[in-house]
Structures are given as C-alpha cells and as structure tokens.
Design a protein around this motif. Sequence first.
Motif, PDB file in Angstrom:
ATOM      1  N   ALA A 142     -15.185  14.993  -8.286  1.00 50.36           N
ATOM      2  CA  ALA A 142     -14.277  16.118  -8.078  1.00 50.36           C
ATOM      3  C   ALA A 142     -12.889  15.849  -8.653  1.00 50.36           C
ATOM      4  CB  ALA A 142     -14.182  16.432  -6.589  1.00 50.36           C
ATOM      5  N   GLY A 143     -12.632  14.599  -9.099  1.00 47.96           N
ATOM      6  CA  GLY A 143     -11.360  14.322  -9.761  1.00 47.96           C
ATOM      7  C   GLY A 143     -10.354  13.519  -8.971  1.00 47.96           C
ATOM      8  N   HIS A 144     -10.759  12.983  -7.813  1.00 44.85           N
ATOM      9  CA  HIS A 144      -9.851  12.116  -7.055  1.00 44.85           C
ATOM     10  C   HIS A 144     -10.500  10.759  -6.869  1.00 44.85           C
ATOM     11  CE1 HIS A 144      -7.400  10.423  -3.851  1.00 44.85           C
ATOM     12  NE2 HIS A 144      -6.481  11.267  -4.237  1.00 44.85           N
ATOM     13  N   GLY A 145      -9.713   9.712  -6.896  1.00 42.43           N
ATOM     14  CA  GLY A 145     -10.269   8.374  -6.716  1.00 42.43           C
ATOM     15  C   GLY A 145     -10.859   8.169  -5.341  1.00 42.43           C
ATOM     16  N   CYS A 146     -11.706   7.164  -5.240  1.00 43.84           N
ATOM     17  CA  CYS A 146     -12.299   6.759  -3.964  1.00 43.84           C
ATOM     18  C   CYS A 146     -11.207   6.153  -3.093  1.00 43.84           C
ATOM     19  CB  CYS A 146     -13.394   5.729  -4.269  1.00 43.84           C
ATOM     20  SG  CYS A 146     -13.951   4.755  -2.874  1.00 43.84           S
ATOM     21  N   ILE A 147     -11.249   6.409  -1.764  1.00 43.40           N
ATOM     22  CA  ILE A 147     -10.258   5.796  -0.867  1.00 43.40           C
ATOM     23  C   ILE A 147     -10.888   4.669  -0.051  1.00 43.40           C
ATOM     24  CG2 ILE A 147      -8.779   7.851  -0.772  1.00 43.40           C
ATOM     25  CD1 ILE A 147      -9.922   8.374   2.086  1.00 43.40           C
ATOM     26  N   ALA A 148     -12.124   4.300  -0.384  1.00 41.81           N
ATOM     27  CA  ALA A 148     -12.839   3.211   0.307  1.00 41.81           C
ATOM     28  C   ALA A 148     -12.940   3.466   1.803  1.00 41.81           C
ATOM     29  CB  ALA A 148     -12.193   1.858   0.032  1.00 41.81           C
ATOM     30  N   CYS A 149     -13.325   4.683   2.187  1.00 40.66           N
ATOM     31  CA  CYS A 149     -13.331   5.061   3.600  1.00 40.66           C
ATOM     32  C   CYS A 149     -14.404   4.349   4.417  1.00 40.66           C
ATOM     33  CB  CYS A 149     -13.454   6.572   3.749  1.00 40.66           C
ATOM     34  SG  CYS A 149     -15.022   7.240   3.153  1.00 40.66           S
ATOM     35  N   ALA A 150     -15.310   3.613   3.748  1.00 41.16           N
ATOM     36  CA  ALA A 150     -16.326   2.874   4.510  1.00 41.16           C
ATOM     37  C   ALA A 150     -15.934   1.410   4.687  1.00 41.16           C
ATOM     38  CB  ALA A 150     -17.678   2.972   3.822  1.00 41.16           C
ATOM     39  N   ALA A 151     -14.733   1.063   4.211  1.00 36.81           N
ATOM     40  CA  ALA A 151     -14.271  -0.327   4.328  1.00 36.81           C
ATOM     41  C   ALA A 151     -13.382  -0.478   5.558  1.00 36.81           C
ATOM     42  CB  ALA A 151     -13.494  -0.712   3.072  1.00 36.81           C
ATOM     43  N   PRO A 152     -13.420  -1.645   6.216  1.00 38.79           N
ATOM     44  CA  PRO A 152     -12.555  -1.826   7.382  1.00 38.79           C
ATOM     45  C   PRO A 152     -11.074  -1.745   6.980  1.00 38.79           C
ATOM     46  CG  PRO A 152     -14.070  -3.697   7.118  1.00 38.79           C
ATOM     47  CD  PRO A 152     -14.232  -2.827   5.915  1.00 38.79           C
ATOM     48  N   ASP A 153     -10.261  -1.192   7.865  1.00 42.78           N
ATOM     49  CA  ASP A 153      -8.802  -1.108   7.668  1.00 42.78           C
ATOM     50  C   ASP A 153      -8.377  -0.397   6.395  1.00 42.78           C
ATOM     51  OD1 ASP A 153      -8.462  -2.593  10.044  1.00 42.78           O
ATOM     52  OD2 ASP A 153      -8.765  -4.465   8.952  1.00 42.78           O
ATOM     53  N   PHE A 154      -9.172   0.554   5.927  1.00 42.46           N
ATOM     54  CA  PHE A 154      -8.840   1.176   4.644  1.00 42.46           C
ATOM     55  C   PHE A 154      -7.540   1.969   4.661  1.00 42.46           C
ATOM     56  CE2 PHE A 154     -11.005   4.721   6.619  1.00 42.46           C
ATOM     57  CZ  PHE A 154     -10.498   5.859   6.028  1.00 42.46           C
ATOM     58  N   TRP A 155      -7.124   2.448   5.846  1.00 39.78           N
ATOM     59  CA  TRP A 155      -5.870   3.219   5.905  1.00 39.78           C
ATOM     60  C   TRP A 155      -4.646   2.342   5.712  1.00 39.78           C
ATOM     61  CZ3 TRP A 155      -6.142   7.998   4.851  1.00 39.78           C
ATOM     62  CH2 TRP A 155      -7.116   8.851   5.393  1.00 39.78           C
ATOM     63  N   GLU A 156      -4.803   1.040   5.855  1.00 41.43           N
ATOM     64  CA  GLU A 156      -3.652   0.141   5.726  1.00 41.43           C
ATOM     65  C   GLU A 156      -3.221   0.009   4.265  1.00 41.43           C
ATOM     66  OE1 GLU A 156      -2.158  -0.708   8.336  1.00 41.43           O
ATOM     67  OE2 GLU A 156      -3.661  -0.673   9.939  1.00 41.43           O
ATOM     68  N   ARG A 157      -4.100   0.405   3.362  1.00 43.86           N
ATOM     69  CA  ARG A 157      -3.828   0.280   1.944  1.00 43.86           C
ATOM     70  C   ARG A 157      -3.472   1.660   1.394  1.00 43.86           C
ATOM     71  NH1 ARG A 157      -6.407  -3.854  -1.206  1.00 43.86           N
ATOM     72  NH2 ARG A 157      -7.900  -4.257   0.428  1.00 43.86           N
ATOM     73  N   GLY A 158      -2.374   1.764   0.670  1.00 40.87           N
ATOM     74  CA  GLY A 158      -1.981   3.070   0.139  1.00 40.87           C
ATOM     75  C   GLY A 158      -3.045   3.643  -0.781  1.00 40.87           C
ATOM     76  N   ALA A 159      -3.325   4.926  -0.623  1.00 41.23           N
ATOM     77  CA  ALA A 159      -4.366   5.560  -1.441  1.00 41.23           C
ATOM     78  C   ALA A 159      -3.974   5.550  -2.915  1.00 41.23           C
ATOM     79  CB  ALA A 159      -4.585   6.994  -0.972  1.00 41.23           C
ATOM     80  N   TYR A 160      -2.673   5.457  -3.202  1.00 37.57           N
ATOM     81  CA  TYR A 160      -2.176   5.516  -4.575  1.00 37.57           C
ATOM     82  C   TYR A 160      -2.034   4.124  -5.198  1.00 37.57           C
ATOM     83  CZ  TYR A 160       1.670   4.343  -1.592  1.00 37.57           C
ATOM     84  OH  TYR A 160       2.415   3.726  -0.634  1.00 37.57           O
ATOM     85  N   GLU A 161      -2.221   3.071  -4.398  1.00 41.03           N
ATOM     86  CA  GLU A 161      -2.051   1.701  -4.908  1.00 41.03           C
ATOM     87  C   GLU A 161      -3.319   1.227  -5.592  1.00 41.03           C
ATOM     88  OE1 GLU A 161      -1.095  -0.612  -1.466  1.00 41.03           O
ATOM     89  OE2 GLU A 161       0.897   0.281  -1.282  1.00 41.03           O
ATOM     90  N   THR A 162      -3.166   0.549  -6.721  1.00 42.39           N
ATOM     91  CA  THR A 162      -4.353   0.047  -7.394  1.00 42.39           C
ATOM     92  C   THR A 162      -4.841  -1.218  -6.680  1.00 42.39           C
ATOM     93  OG1 THR A 162      -2.961  -1.163  -8.932  1.00 42.39           O
ATOM     94  CG2 THR A 162      -3.813   0.958  -9.681  1.00 42.39           C
ATOM     95  N   VAL A 163      -6.119  -1.480  -6.808  1.00 45.00           N
ATOM     96  CA  VAL A 163      -6.697  -2.658  -6.164  1.00 45.00           C
ATOM     97  C   VAL A 163      -6.998  -3.711  -7.233  1.00 45.00           C
ATOM     98  CG1 VAL A 163      -7.700  -1.541  -4.169  1.00 45.00           C
ATOM     99  CG2 VAL A 163      -8.974  -1.540  -6.299  1.00 45.00           C
ATOM    100  N   PRO A 164      -6.962  -4.982  -6.843  1.00 49.61           N
ATOM    101  CA  PRO A 164      -7.315  -5.984  -7.840  1.00 49.61           C
ATOM    102  C   PRO A 164      -8.788  -5.847  -8.215  1.00 49.61           C
ATOM    103  CG  PRO A 164      -6.935  -6.992  -5.684  1.00 49.61           C
ATOM    104  CD  PRO A 164      -6.604  -5.544  -5.545  1.00 49.61           C
ATOM    105  N   VAL A 165      -9.055  -5.954  -9.478  1.00 53.51           N
ATOM    106  CA  VAL A 165     -10.440  -5.847  -9.916  1.00 53.51           C
ATOM    107  C   VAL A 165     -11.025  -7.248  -9.959  1.00 53.51           C
ATOM    108  CG1 VAL A 165     -11.939  -5.192 -11.839  1.00 53.51           C
ATOM    109  CG2 VAL A 165     -10.028  -3.755 -11.204  1.00 53.51           C
TER     110      VAL A 165
END
Lengths: 63, 364
Positions: free
Chosen positions: B290-313
């Motif tokens: 749909a055009g929006h990145g994944c927010i990792a909603c099935a991962a523990p503590d996912f709200w602690e990480r900004g939805a706009y912040e990139t994650v280390p690959v």
Amino acid sequence: MTEKIVIDPITRIEGHLRIEAEIDEGAVSDAWSSSTMWRGLEVIVKGRDPRDVWLMAQRICGV
Amino acid sequence: MKKHPGSNSVEVLALQRVSRRDFLKFCTLMAGTLALPASMVPKVAHALETAKRPPVVWLEYQDCAGCTESFLRASRPTAAELVLNTISVNYHETIMAPSGRQAEKSLEEAIREGGYITVVEGAIPTKDDGVYCCVGGRTALDLLQEVTANTAAVITVGACAFYGGWPATTPNPTEAKGVKDLISGVPILNLPGCPMNVDNFTATLVHYLTFGKLPAMDDLGRPLFAYGRRIHDNCERRGHFDAGEFVKEWGDEGHRKGWCLYQMGCKGPIAFHNCPTVRWNEGTSWPVAAGHGCIACAAPDFWERGAYETVPVHELTPPTAFPGVAPTPVDTSTVAGAVAGAAVGVAAGVIGTVAVQQLSKKEE
C-alpha cells in the motif's frame, strides 16, 4: 422504594463499561457510568514525535 | 456449548451450505499456510469433520478491539467462517448477548467445564494491584489467573497481550504486561501483530484440531509457520532494495514507482511475519504494497522505535546507489555484472560491482 442495580460488564461495545442505576418505583431515578479501563495513552504520546503519534492515535479504538 | 446447533464441522457446514469442493479448498489453503505437505490435506479435512467444537473464552483487557474486528471480519475463502464456526465462543464481551451478571455466569460455566481455549486480547495492568482494568468488579490480573488455571491452552492475539503493546510503551503508566510475563504452567501461543492476522489465528486452530496440540513456536512463543520468515526476504519491493532504488520522500518519484521504503523507516529487515504472502483484508494487500513501510508490529517493544527511523540491516548496509541496471547506452559487460548482482542480493551485488569495475579496467 429505591433499588440499586449494577450492570458490569456492558457487552457488545468496545471498551469496558459499568452502569449503576437507582430504580424508583419501576423508573430509573439516578444513574452512574464508569469506564473501568485506563491505558494512559495520553501520557504515553506526550512529547513523542508526531511521525509516530499518528500511527498510535489510529489505534485508540480498533472498531 | 451444547446449545449451539451442530456439534462438529460437518453439521455446521451443512447449515451454512458450504460445498464439499469449497471445504477441501479451505483445507488445502490451511495446510499451505501451516507449511504442511499436500499429503496432509486429507488429515486436516478429517480432523475438521470429526473434531468436537472446542469451547473458547475470549478475554479483553487493555485492548482496542482491533483484534476482535480482525476475527469478526474473517471471510476467506468461500468456506468463510468454517473454523470460526467450528469453535464455540462461550464468552466474548464484544459479541455476546448477555450483559452484567449473566455474562459473568457464562464465564463461570466455561471455567467449571474446563478444556477450553483462552484467547487474550489486550495488555494486563499490574500497577496498584491492577485497578486500571476491571471487569465485573474484578481486576484483569485476578480474572486472567482464574481463567487460565483451568484452560487447555492460551492464545494471545495482538501486540498488547503479547508483550504489553502500546499501553506498555514508555513510561508505561499502568505497568501493563503481556500474558507470557504473568502466567506459567499452561501452553501459551502468541499471535502478535497490530492487529493479529486472522488467517494465522484460523490456521493455528486448524493445527490444534488436526494434531491436538499447538504448532511449533520460536523462543518468543510465536508459531514458526507465521513468524519464521523475515519480511525483508519475502518483500515484493526487495528487488528495488537490491538495485539501490529507494523512496527518499513521501510522494516522490520513487514512491510513485513503488520503490523500496527502507530509507523511510521500513522495519522489514528486522520483522518476522508472513504479511507478504498471507496479506490482509482477504489477501488484498499489506502495508508495504500500500506504500508505507513495515512497523514491525509483531516484534516485542516495537513502539519504542520511531516508525520513521531506519533500522540496521543485517551484516551489510544497503548501498544508496548501484550502477544502473539498464544504463544507456547499453554496455554488455556492465549489464551482465549488475544483473548478476541484483539477482543474488546485496552481498553479491557488491561483488558484482567490483567485477564490473575490473571488467571496465580490462577493457581500458
């Protein structure tokens, strides 16, 4: 004669609700409602980046 | 549960006029979702035809009813509510007819009979003895302990019942927790997500009815069939990631062309869920499509990480620019190297780039 009734939980709604009512000769004379759940969402979003808060706010109610 | 029409699926199917063909299609879909071989389809079908409808008690605490909505909207495939009608939901505040004392009586009866599956939606507050969520004058904490003491298994739905979700996010004002942090001694299966995907819920029940136990789980109690694969590795936009084609701003050219959302904060590289394959809304779409990145909603503590912040690959930082896949004018040696790189991923992509550079040198 006044009778007091309590309905808790109120079902078929989203959230948690309790109703207490005073019945006086078959009619409700006074009533109180309570929301019996608090998540503190307002406290959690305070100071957070708005680019996150829109994602959170849309989840206040899932219905 | 004895009051419901139809004690097993055959009777329920007859009542719903579901054809044999649709029924078997459904069994095949479920076997596929569970990663079972095709030879298991008859076993799944047999189990659904003969299994007794298991009673289910659905508890809602610090929730938003989003997972309930997900559950109620289940309509795939045409055999629609097959399994969801195969279970007997004896207690569910949002959908049950009785209120107040009568509602709590249904719960008491289910507990007395035992052998039920407990579904938990929402977090459980523990601060101040759990007063921040009460049902029928009792705290969620107290009720959860009583209900799970006599249950066959617990299935948590959504991020909140899994680890606490949004209510448990810093500063966690009610000291909200997930089920796995509060009870022990009973099998617990977690279906995190915000909300949970009902296809995974259905597949879990099918597994339970077919094999008499919960499916294999990871160390966080999530079923491997649904949470065993990384979103990034199954993403339909992965090709753009490997080619270095990224969305840089909402609505830019790359966004309009459906390029990779990694730089916009997509959490696909750290998220484990089957969204790219099972999808949502009857398989219509999923966030990345749909055009929006994944927010990792099935991962523990996912709200602690900004939805706009990139994650280390993992291992490699993605390149921001590869040599063009089809540069003009076409230089055959460059195209061969770049195509080989794009095909086998980032690591090979880097090697491919090196190879291309070496090839160019040779030509010089």
